[in-house]
Design a protein around this motif. Structure first.
Motif, mmCIF file in Angstrom:
data_model
loop_
_atom_site.group_PDB
_atom_site.id
_atom_site.type_symbol
_atom_site.label_atom_id
_atom_site.label_comp_id
_atom_site.label_asym_id
_atom_site.label_seq_id
_atom_site.Cartn_x
_atom_site.Cartn_y
_atom_site.Cartn_z
ATOM 1 N N THR A 11 18.470 45.641 41.868
ATOM 2 C CA THR A 11 17.327 45.749 42.376
ATOM 3 C C THR A 11 17.318 47.187 43.772
ATOM 4 N N SER A 12 16.238 47.574 43.776
ATOM 5 C CA SER A 12 16.422 49.325 44.484
ATOM 6 C C SER A 12 17.456 48.942 46.123
ATOM 7 N N THR A 13 18.235 49.592 45.994
ATOM 8 C CA THR A 13 18.874 49.033 47.318
ATOM 9 C C THR A 13 18.323 49.540 48.782
ATOM 10 N N ALA A 14 16.640 49.571 48.000
ATOM 11 C CA ALA A 14 16.032 49.964 49.240
ATOM 12 C C ALA A 14 15.174 48.701 50.151
ATOM 13 N N THR A 15 15.674 47.487 49.062
ATOM 14 C CA THR A 15 14.969 46.210 49.123
ATOM 15 C C THR A 15 16.082 45.217 49.112
ATOM 16 N N GLY A 16 15.354 44.587 50.283
ATOM 17 C CA GLY A 16 17.102 43.699 50.622
ATOM 18 C C GLY A 16 16.439 42.642 50.121
ATOM 19 N N PRO A 17 17.589 40.528 50.022
ATOM 20 C CA PRO A 17 16.810 39.817 48.888
ATOM 21 C C PRO A 17 16.223 39.057 49.683
ATOM 22 N N GLN A 18 15.948 39.201 51.044
ATOM 23 C CA GLN A 18 15.131 38.570 51.659
ATOM 24 C C GLN A 18 13.589 39.067 51.899
ATOM 25 N N LEU A 68 10.604 46.381 34.605
ATOM 26 C CA LEU A 68 10.464 47.533 35.487
ATOM 27 C C LEU A 68 11.532 48.464 35.361
ATOM 28 N N GLY A 69 11.482 50.439 36.481
ATOM 29 C CA GLY A 69 12.570 50.572 35.788
ATOM 30 C C GLY A 69 12.740 50.147 37.079
ATOM 31 N N GLU A 70 14.960 50.958 37.796
ATOM 32 C CA GLU A 70 15.127 51.104 38.691
ATOM 33 C C GLU A 70 15.103 51.046 39.817
ATOM 34 N N ARG A 71 14.571 52.141 40.053
ATOM 35 C CA ARG A 71 13.368 52.678 40.713
ATOM 36 C C ARG A 71 12.125 52.091 41.262
ATOM 37 N N GLU A 72 11.412 51.176 40.515
ATOM 38 C CA GLU A 72 10.111 50.560 40.547
ATOM 39 C C GLU A 72 10.541 48.917 41.462
ATOM 40 N N ARG A 73 11.919 48.587 41.057
ATOM 41 C CA ARG A 73 12.047 47.736 41.517
ATOM 42 C C ARG A 73 12.567 47.260 43.098
#
Length: 258
Positions: A85-92, A119-124
């Motif tokens: 997942t994109s590093t901009a999104t945390g698990p929670q 989805l592409g990596e940046r879209e996740r």
């Protein structure tokens, strides 16, 4: 103890044009309730429930949300989504977005994970899953995710998801006949080989069906009933000629064995 009547797949009864539903509630069950000294309890199970004005005061509707937020997060972790997942999104944040979209329903959750993996990596991201308009029930969520899967799945799986639900059971030869009849130039595979067919059976919108009375141990597969309903409705509404052509293709396919 009350007399309990259980009606499964109530949506079929609700969609019947023969007046069966009105006869059941207005005539038969009302007379039964008046005649029996015991209480009468009617349980319907399905994606819709009775909305008749006469029985509304006596109706209790429960909508089940199968997984809570913690269980959704555990499921996503087991699916390996957090590591891709994109590093901009945390698990929670991601788990909260999945829960808001799926409400913890196993089928919808499986479809959402399948879509997310396309989805592409940046879209996740969690933001990509959040929607502006509310999705009022499981059918709306399935329809929402199906449309997005049809934009993302590789061929021939996209065409099989779009057209295959006209079949009651998923069988390799019949699916091959549908692909041949579709004439989709984007699919150049030619033959639905064992590997592609096996991969298709692994999608969450496919489930194992019960064997027949003659072959109880036979393994059979079919589309999940709600997925099948949504796709058939889309074919009837938007592609009626395609639906008719596909039915004719299936008839010709089975006539070959007759």
């Amino acid at each position: 103890r009350p007399l309990c009547l259980f009606i499964d797949n109530y949506e079929y009864l609700a969609e019947a044009e023969s007046g069966l539903k009105d006869w059941l509630f207005s005539d038969l069950l009302s007379r039964l309730a008046a005649a029996t000294p015991y209480a009468v309890l009617i349980v319907t199970c399905g994606w819709t429930w009775p909305a008749d004005a006469a029985i509304r005061p006596f109706t209790l509707c429960n909508q089940l949300d199968d997984f809570d937020l913690e269980q959704v997060q555990d499921y996503l972790e087991r699916q390996g989504l957090f590591s891709h997942t994109s590093t901009a999104t945390g698990p929670q944040a991601l788990a909260s977005a999945f829960f808001a979209l799926t409400r913890g329903h196993p089928l919808v959750l499986g479809l959402a994970v399948t879509y997310f993996k396309q989805l592409g990596e940046r879209e996740r991201t969690a933001h990509h899953l959040l929607q502006k308009k509310p999705l009022v029930d499981e059918r709306a969520r399935v329809e929402f995710l199906e449309e997005r899967l049809l934009q993302r799945l590789p061929e021939p799986h996209r065409t099989l998801l779009e057209q295959g639900p006209i079949l009651r059971f998923v069988e390799q030869g019949t699916l091959q006949a549908l692909l041949t009849a579709s004439g989709d130039p984007s699919w150049r595979g030619g033959v639905l080989d064992d590997r592609a067919y096996s991969h298709f059976l692994g999608y969450p919108f496919i489930q194992q069906a019960e064997g027949s009375a003659y072959r109880p141990t036979q393994v059979r597969y079919c589309f999940h009933e709600l997925v099948r309903q949504v796709r058939l409705a889309a074919l009837r509404q938007h592609h009626p000629q395609t639906k008719e052509r596909l039915h004719r293709t299936v008839v010709e396919y089975y006539e070959h064995f007759g």
